[in-house]
Enzyme design. Sequence first.
Site, PDB file in Angstrom:
ATOM      1  N   LYS A   1      31.330  39.833  28.268  1.00  0.00           N
ATOM      2  CA  LYS A   1      30.765  39.371  28.172  1.00  0.00           C
ATOM      3  C   LYS A   1      29.411  40.418  28.279  1.00  0.00           C
ATOM      4  CE  LYS A   1      28.040  35.792  31.630  1.00  0.00           C
ATOM      5  NZ  LYS A   1      28.129  35.556  32.338  1.00  0.00           N
TER       6      LYS A   1
ATOM      7  N   ILE B   1      54.821  32.635  39.562  1.00  0.00           N
ATOM      8  CA  ILE B   1      55.904  31.582  39.206  1.00  0.00           C
ATOM      9  C   ILE B   1      56.022  30.490  38.220  1.00  0.00           C
ATOM     10  CG2 ILE B   1      56.946  29.249  40.902  1.00  0.00           C
ATOM     11  CD1 ILE B   1      55.681  30.872  43.371  1.00  0.00           C
TER      12      ILE B   1
ATOM     13  N   LYS C   1      44.833  23.189  41.848  1.00  0.00           N
ATOM     14  CA  LYS C   1      46.734  23.799  40.942  1.00  0.00           C
ATOM     15  C   LYS C   1      47.866  22.397  41.348  1.00  0.00           C
ATOM     16  CE  LYS C   1      45.868  28.289  41.919  1.00  0.00           C
ATOM     17  NZ  LYS C   1      46.046  29.458  43.440  1.00  0.00           N
TER      18      LYS C   1
ATOM     19  N   ASP D   1      41.360  25.182  45.730  1.00  0.00           N
ATOM     20  CA  ASP D   1      41.839  26.573  44.484  1.00  0.00           C
ATOM     21  C   ASP D   1      43.120  25.772  44.773  1.00  0.00           C
ATOM     22  OD1 ASP D   1      42.447  28.932  42.699  1.00  0.00           O
ATOM     23  OD2 ASP D   1      44.257  28.865  44.171  1.00  0.00           O
TER      24      ASP D   1
ATOM     25  N   LYS E   1      43.154  27.270  36.695  1.00  0.00           N
ATOM     26  CA  LYS E   1      42.811  26.001  36.542  1.00  0.00           C
ATOM     27  C   LYS E   1      42.348  24.883  37.082  1.00  0.00           C
ATOM     28  CE  LYS E   1      42.150  29.143  40.042  1.00  0.00           C
ATOM     29  NZ  LYS E   1      43.156  30.072  40.153  1.00  0.00           N
TER      30      LYS E   1
HETATM   31  N1  LIG Z   1      42.705  36.772  39.241  1.00  0.00           N
HETATM   32  C1  LIG Z   1      44.045  36.101  39.680  1.00  0.00           C
HETATM   33  O1  LIG Z   1      44.622  36.654  40.181  1.00  0.00           O
HETATM   34  C2  LIG Z   1      43.971  34.589  38.298  1.00  0.00           C
HETATM   35  C3  LIG Z   1      45.259  34.373  39.179  1.00  0.00           C
HETATM   36  C4  LIG Z   1      45.548  33.147  38.558  1.00  0.00           C
HETATM   37  C5  LIG Z   1      44.598  32.575  37.398  1.00  0.00           C
HETATM   38  N2  LIG Z   1      43.479  33.074  37.187  1.00  0.00           N
HETATM   39  C6  LIG Z   1      42.302  32.268  36.413  1.00  0.00           C
HETATM   40  O2  LIG Z   1      42.589  33.714  34.964  1.00  0.00           O
HETATM   41  C7  LIG Z   1      41.058  33.717  34.696  1.00  0.00           C
HETATM   42  C8  LIG Z   1      40.187  34.494  34.839  1.00  0.00           C
HETATM   43  O3  LIG Z   1      39.633  35.026  35.734  1.00  0.00           O
HETATM   44  P1  LIG Z   1      40.286  37.466  36.676  1.00  0.00           P
HETATM   45  O4  LIG Z   1      40.413  36.599  38.141  1.00  0.00           O
HETATM   46  O5  LIG Z   1      40.808  37.722  34.909  1.00  0.00           O
HETATM   47  O6  LIG Z   1      38.507  37.239  36.022  1.00  0.00           O
HETATM   48  P2  LIG Z   1      37.728  38.381  35.797  1.00  0.00           P
HETATM   49  O7  LIG Z   1      38.255  39.884  36.472  1.00  0.00           O
HETATM   50  O8  LIG Z   1      36.452  38.123  37.071  1.00  0.00           O
HETATM   51  O9  LIG Z   1      37.560  38.770  34.638  1.00  0.00           O
HETATM   52  C9  LIG Z   1      36.433  37.840  34.070  1.00  0.00           C
HETATM   53  C10 LIG Z   1      36.279  37.532  32.411  1.00  0.00           C
HETATM   54  O10 LIG Z   1      36.047  36.983  31.798  1.00  0.00           O
HETATM   55  C11 LIG Z   1      35.089  37.531  30.884  1.00  0.00           C
HETATM   56  N3  LIG Z   1      33.675  36.524  30.733  1.00  0.00           N
HETATM   57  C12 LIG Z   1      33.459  36.012  31.878  1.00  0.00           C
HETATM   58  N4  LIG Z   1      32.309  35.263  31.170  1.00  0.00           N
HETATM   59  C13 LIG Z   1      32.830  35.185  29.354  1.00  0.00           C
HETATM   60  C14 LIG Z   1      31.716  34.515  28.975  1.00  0.00           C
HETATM   61  N5  LIG Z   1      31.020  33.571  28.657  1.00  0.00           N
HETATM   62  N6  LIG Z   1      32.177  35.249  27.751  1.00  0.00           N
HETATM   63  C15 LIG Z   1      33.243  35.642  27.299  1.00  0.00           C
HETATM   64  N7  LIG Z   1      33.486  36.417  28.527  1.00  0.00           N
HETATM   65  C16 LIG Z   1      33.418  36.495  29.487  1.00  0.00           C
HETATM   66  C17 LIG Z   1      34.213  38.677  31.893  1.00  0.00           C
HETATM   67  O11 LIG Z   1      33.712  39.758  30.764  1.00  0.00           O
HETATM   68  P3  LIG Z   1      33.155  41.322  31.547  1.00  0.00           P
HETATM   69  O12 LIG Z   1      34.383  41.904  31.792  1.00  0.00           O
HETATM   70  O13 LIG Z   1      32.049  41.168  30.218  1.00  0.00           O
HETATM   71  O14 LIG Z   1      32.862  40.819  32.783  1.00  0.00           O
HETATM   72  C18 LIG Z   1      35.621  39.631  32.115  1.00  0.00           C
HETATM   73  O15 LIG Z   1      36.318  39.991  31.223  1.00  0.00           O
HETATM   74  C19 LIG Z   1      40.356  32.597  35.712  1.00  0.00           C
HETATM   75  O16 LIG Z   1      40.295  31.025  34.904  1.00  0.00           O
HETATM   76  C20 LIG Z   1      41.067  32.012  37.009  1.00  0.00           C
HETATM   77  O17 LIG Z   1      41.012  31.323  38.084  1.00  0.00           O
HETATM   78  C21 LIG Z   1      43.093  34.570  37.781  1.00  0.00           C
END
Ligand SMILES: NC(=O)c1ccc[n+]([C@@H]2O[C@H](COP(=O)([O-])OP(=O)(O)OC[C@H]3O[C@@H](n4cnc5c(N)ncnc54)[C@H](OP(=O)(O)O)[C@@H]3O)[C@@H](O)[C@H]2O)c1
Length: 418
Positions: free
Chosen positions: A39, A128, A196, A192, A97
């Site tokens: 983004k 897991i 899940k 959250d 989720k």
């Molecule tokens: N983090 C964890 O440990 C974890 C665990 C389980 C599940 N998840 C899930 O995995 C997903 C990602 O989490 P994350 O922690 O990786 O998030 P994050 O670190 O905040 O990264 C989000 C990414 O999404 C991009 N983004 C946001 N809106 C966008 C759009 N409209 N179009 C294109 N790109 C967009 C952001 O772009 P920019 O880089 O340009 O800002 C960034 O690269 C979420 O659904 C989260 O609930 C995360």
Amino acid sequence: MSKELTIGLVGFGCVGSGLYEVLNQSNLIDATIKTIVVKDREKERSLPKERFSFDVKDIFEDESINTVIELINDSDAALDIVKQALESGRNVVSANKKLIAEYLDELLEIAKRNNVSFLYEGAVAGSIPIIRNLEEYYNNDSVTSVEGIVNGTTNYILTKSNDGIGYEQALKDAQDLGFAELNPTLDVDGFDSKYKLVLLLKHAFGITVNPSSLLNSGIRKISEREVAYANEKGYRIKLFSRAEKVGNKVVAFVAPHFVESSHFAYSVDNEFNAVVVAGLFSDQQLFIGKGAGSYPTASAVLSDVSALKFNYKYEYRKTIENSNLSYSEDFFVRVYVGSSYIESINEIPFYKVDELFQSDKYSFQTGWVHFSDISNIDFNNREQISLVVLPDPLRLAEDFESKSKDGNYQEFEHVAFS
Ligand SMILES: NC(=O)c1ccc[n+]([C@@H]2O[C@H](COP(=O)([O-])OP(=O)(O)OC[C@H]3O[C@@H](n4cnc5c(N)ncnc54)[C@H](OP(=O)(O)O)[C@@H]3O)[C@@H](O)[C@H]2O)c1
């Protein structure tokens, strides 16, 4: 037969960048990330600028891309992307989720109509492998309960609280270590964990429950009083997502629990997650691992990518075969309710009181409540009240029918749900 995967990756944050790295390091999985959409045009990245696009059209207009991996932090935008990807006949992997819990049946219908896969192992308990296990290993109706710690942030905070560190300090430590968001509401208030739980319900029992129907009582109100009660009784406090089968009903909720030392999850501390699956014949099994973080979550996404190579789809056999099962609130649960104000405790409709402690500063009561009497209470935002579930097995409503006409309750049989 193994098929060629050409991937459009949306999101290159914690999980997306982790996936890029683990995929590069995996010799066994032959899949290419062709386009990465993000983004923010100004952000510093670990890959050259030319590697990124800022418009999802670059994925949808590229016919060579047959797989979309959605890993963004905006569930509204994610819904559009996932729907469009499925409608366009592409397989989708997501770890979102909230999105999946809220729109699961709609997304499944689109996936089915377009004969594509929609996989989301990373959405529940990070590394897991619980969804695929429920789907494949427990592909029958023998699962009797699924419960556990599916949120690492709250488990980290509760671990510190159990060790005597106050909630505010424990939250700050979790934020400093990157385990908690600056706005931690979704984690600490149990949302959250609830999203899940909705996915666990679907794969363990085949039922779809709207997240707004499920109680999520979080950990913000857990104070030194509850910790003192736990210490006195030899318990630790854990935030559980819990689902159990009772006859042809399934009960489910998220709440802090006092956990006995004999429970599998008692010693699962810090950011770790644990899921306990119980079956009619298998008894209990414990899955433990890192529930979040870049590589652990990416490893679950990688496993979905690997499964896609062989056209893997969730079958949802239990949805088809357990169609007589439904969600129920008709059961009793033994709880602890604490407050500085006895009036707040008196507002909770206890069916049977076991203990009452009252002092100038703090009071608590333990006893049995009918779940439907508390399921609509917003414990997260109700002033001055904390709810913790006691370790006793849930009881069927019928067990309380021995209530006599004068309002006194007779002792009832102890019935475990299994
Ligand atoms: N983090 C964890 O440990 C974890 C665990 C389980 C599940 N998840 C899930 O995995 C997903 C990602 O989490 P994350 O922690 O990786 O998030 P994050 O670190 O905040 O990264 C989000 C990414 O999404 C991009 N983004 C946001 N809106 C966008 C759009 N409209 N179009 C294109 N790109 C967009 C952001 O772009 P920019 O880089 O340009 O800002 C960034 O690269 C979420 O659904 C989260 O609930 C995360």
